[in-house]
Write an enzyme that holds these catalytic residues in place. Structure first.
Site, mmCIF file in Angstrom:
data_model
loop_
_atom_site.group_PDB
_atom_site.id
_atom_site.type_symbol
_atom_site.label_atom_id
_atom_site.label_comp_id
_atom_site.label_asym_id
_atom_site.label_seq_id
_atom_site.Cartn_x
_atom_site.Cartn_y
_atom_site.Cartn_z
ATOM 1 N N ASN A 23 0.866 -1.169 0.000
ATOM 2 C CA ASN A 23 0.000 0.000 0.000
ATOM 3 C C ASN A 23 0.910 1.228 0.000
ATOM 4 O OD1 ASN A 23 0.571 0.835 2.786
ATOM 5 N ND2 ASN A 23 -0.653 -0.939 3.384
ATOM 6 N N ASP A 33 1.312 -8.119 1.236
ATOM 7 C CA ASP A 33 2.099 -7.120 1.956
ATOM 8 C C ASP A 33 2.373 -7.568 3.384
ATOM 9 O OD1 ASP A 33 3.421 -4.695 2.379
ATOM 10 O OD2 ASP A 33 1.574 -3.539 2.631
ATOM 11 N N SER A 121 -3.137 -6.129 -7.081
ATOM 12 C CA SER A 121 -4.456 -5.470 -7.117
ATOM 13 C C SER A 121 -5.660 -6.406 -7.169
ATOM 14 C CB SER A 121 -4.559 -4.457 -8.274
ATOM 15 O OG SER A 121 -3.839 -3.294 -7.962
ATOM 16 N N VAL A 124 -7.839 -7.076 -2.022
ATOM 17 C CA VAL A 124 -8.717 -6.028 -1.499
ATOM 18 C C VAL A 124 -8.896 -4.872 -2.470
ATOM 19 C CG1 VAL A 124 -8.290 -6.587 0.922
ATOM 20 C CG2 VAL A 124 -6.871 -4.880 -0.196
#
Length: 171
Positions: A23, A33, A121, A124
């Protein structure tokens, strides 16, 4: 360049560079992540904090990429990229393609010959899986790079099947 789709855990890939679907804060999160930060250890977060205090005080922009240490991961580096959030009212395919292009450019500056990508992508950020896979594979194939081996590492069957189809379609 050899492009492949494999089913597995991106944090276990023995490659020069692992790409993180980060992010913009670069300070960890969920999904890929979070897994990369957990498995890689505090060295990655420390490097990201340094980037935030110097080069990216406002965070990393969508479609950009930057490298840090890989900490305890079996890779040498983590290349962080921020994918776009999908919205049906706006075509963001160029932003998604930029994630792969820019990550490969960073890999070139590092001298990396093997790079593992996640499905940027598609979690979420809700990008449709088949469309994201086509964009990812096409972008990797069309980007001039010294990277010899691109591996799309997919955690679940649906993602693996979408990326496998995209790789086969691009050959």
């Amino acid at each position: 360049m050899r492009i492949a789709a494999v089913r597995g855990d991106i944090t276990e890939q023995e490659v020069d560079a692992v790409v993180n679907a980060a992010n913009s804060s670069l300070l960890g999160g969920g999904g890929v992540d979070g897994a990369i930060h957990r498995r890689g250890g505090p060295e990655i977060l420390e490097a990201c904090r340094e980037l935030r205090s110097t080069r990216y005080p406002d965070g990393l922009g969508v479609g950009q990429a930057v490298a840090t240490t890989a900490g305890k991961l079996p890779a040498r580096w983590v290349i962080h990229t921020v994918g776009p959030t999908f919205t049906p009212s706006e075509d963001r395919s160029e932003l998604l393609a930029a994630c792969f292009r820019e990550s490969l450019k960073v890999a070139d500056t590092l001298g990396a010959s093997t790079v593992a990508f996640p499905a940027v992508s598609t979690g979420v950020y809700r990008y449709p899986l088949a469309e994201a896979a086509e964009i990812a594979v096409r972008s990797a194939r069309d980007t001039p790079t010294n990277v010899e081996n691109v591996r799309f590492v997919l955690f679940d069957t649906e993602s693996y099947e979408a990326f496998t189809a995209a790789v086969q379609h691009s050959e």
